[in-house]
Motif scaffolding. Sequence first.
Motif, mmCIF file in Angstrom:
data_model
loop_
_atom_site.group_PDB
_atom_site.id
_atom_site.type_symbol
_atom_site.label_atom_id
_atom_site.label_comp_id
_atom_site.label_asym_id
_atom_site.label_seq_id
_atom_site.Cartn_x
_atom_site.Cartn_y
_atom_site.Cartn_z
ATOM 1 N N ILE A 120 0.835 -1.205 0.000
ATOM 2 C CA ILE A 120 0.000 0.000 0.000
ATOM 3 C C ILE A 120 0.868 1.253 0.000
ATOM 4 O O ILE A 120 0.584 2.212 -0.725
ATOM 5 C CB ILE A 120 -0.956 -0.023 1.210
ATOM 6 C CG1 ILE A 120 -1.987 -1.136 1.027
ATOM 7 C CG2 ILE A 120 -1.648 1.322 1.379
ATOM 8 C CD1 ILE A 120 -2.944 -1.289 2.188
ATOM 9 N N THR A 121 1.942 1.251 0.795
ATOM 10 C CA THR A 121 2.811 2.435 0.819
ATOM 11 C C THR A 121 3.528 2.618 -0.510
ATOM 12 O O THR A 121 3.710 3.747 -0.972
ATOM 13 C CB THR A 121 3.846 2.328 1.956
ATOM 14 O OG1 THR A 121 4.636 1.143 1.782
ATOM 15 C CG2 THR A 121 3.169 2.290 3.309
ATOM 16 N N THR A 122 3.931 1.517 -1.154
ATOM 17 C CA THR A 122 4.599 1.649 -2.446
ATOM 18 C C THR A 122 3.619 2.068 -3.536
ATOM 19 O O THR A 122 3.986 2.796 -4.461
ATOM 20 C CB THR A 122 5.291 0.329 -2.843
ATOM 21 O OG1 THR A 122 4.360 -0.762 -2.750
ATOM 22 C CG2 THR A 122 6.470 0.037 -1.938
ATOM 23 N N ALA A 123 2.368 1.623 -3.431
ATOM 24 C CA ALA A 123 1.347 2.058 -4.392
ATOM 25 C C ALA A 123 1.067 3.543 -4.236
ATOM 26 O O ALA A 123 0.879 4.267 -5.220
ATOM 27 C CB ALA A 123 0.067 1.251 -4.194
ATOM 28 N N MET A 124 1.030 4.013 -2.992
ATOM 29 C CA MET A 124 0.851 5.443 -2.734
ATOM 30 C C MET A 124 2.007 6.231 -3.335
ATOM 31 O O MET A 124 1.803 7.272 -3.977
ATOM 32 C CB MET A 124 0.758 5.703 -1.237
ATOM 33 C CG MET A 124 0.646 7.174 -0.854
ATOM 34 S SD MET A 124 0.722 7.450 0.925
ATOM 35 C CE MET A 124 2.387 6.895 1.285
#
Length: 416
Positions: A139-143
């Motif tokens: 999720i953090t990398t997608a953000m």
Amino acid sequence: MVPQKQQSGLIANLKNIPADFSLSAVIVGLIATMVSYAGPLLIVFQAAQGAGLSEAELSSWIWAISIGSGLTAIILSIWFKTPVITAWSTPGAVLLVSSLTVYPYSDAIGAYLFSAAVITLLGVSGLFSILMKYVPQSITTAMLAGILLSFGVDVFVSMQHLPALALPMIFCYLFAKRWSPRYAVVLTLLVGLAVAFAMGRLQLDSVQMALVNPVFTLPTFSLDAIVGLGIPLCIVTMASQNAPGIGVLKADGYDTPASPLVATTGIASLLLAPFGSHGINLAAITAAICTGKEAHQDLSKRYIAGIACGAFYLVFGMFGATITSVFFGLPKELIAVIAGLALFASLSSSLAQAMSDIKERECALVTFLVTISGISIGGIGAAFWGLIAGVITNLILNGNVRKWFVRRKKDARPLA
């Protein structure tokens, strides 16, 4: 990618700097600094003009955010041997464009101090680190990928606006990426400057250099300013800057503890608020420039880019508002292309990591789409809402929500 545990210790890591030094890391640090001044600083100018600040107060503001960013970047990069890039709060500056006109300047300074105190407390207490543990890395990398996407797109938008400058830079990057990938960004920057000079697009005639005399403003505290400015400033800084900043480090393989990073930037914000600094925080966009392979192939040697970025902040900050005229003299297309190309590696790796886990792929997709949507609710930017949307999606798809509903349904059945 397995996160790398970084060494920590200022004195011990100082000895490694000469051996780890590289020109590519220094140039990448310079590019990150240029991006910081070429874009977000314009918002500071806009907020200052709207509030009717004097030239001396504006110069002091720029000095404070530059010195704060420079010192924290240098200290934290050496301390953790990680390219920790800090900057001033861009969403916070956007908030000030409308809010700074409402309150007396001294009340705004008081609100800055309140925001900095809360951020410092979140860092020292470790609460921020605890919250970050509940956010999956996909999720953090997608953000992060959603944040970086517009910079990649701007490379080709610039090609439409000024093809004579953008095309040579793109081709230089591609050829250098094949035969000399470590210096691809360096060579591309030099080609861009040369082409801009040949086209007569470097407007540096009006540059006048002068040192800053910092202006101390005695803070005053009002409930209206604390509620209307201090609390929103704290929220947007943590949500839109510090959270993505930690995501950038994780995405590029750094397992750096969040608490000391947030606490250090909070302390710097406290000390520099009376001079006009609205907040120092972890950077996301410029951090992604320095944490990628363009800085150095070796993960453990990219911290030189963080030190270089901090050093350039200090040099530029000493000249305050006048130094920004140098960056305003560069074509905006040159800044857009070099920033976008420098972020290619981080964008591709973020997308790959975000979609690598099949179970979390849909959560990452939701995060990515919400982040690129650009929505803003309550003054908080899309990066935060993308993070929230991804966490909720992950909870529904992969958490125990279904079991909870089944249990509740069984408990609600009438007795026979």
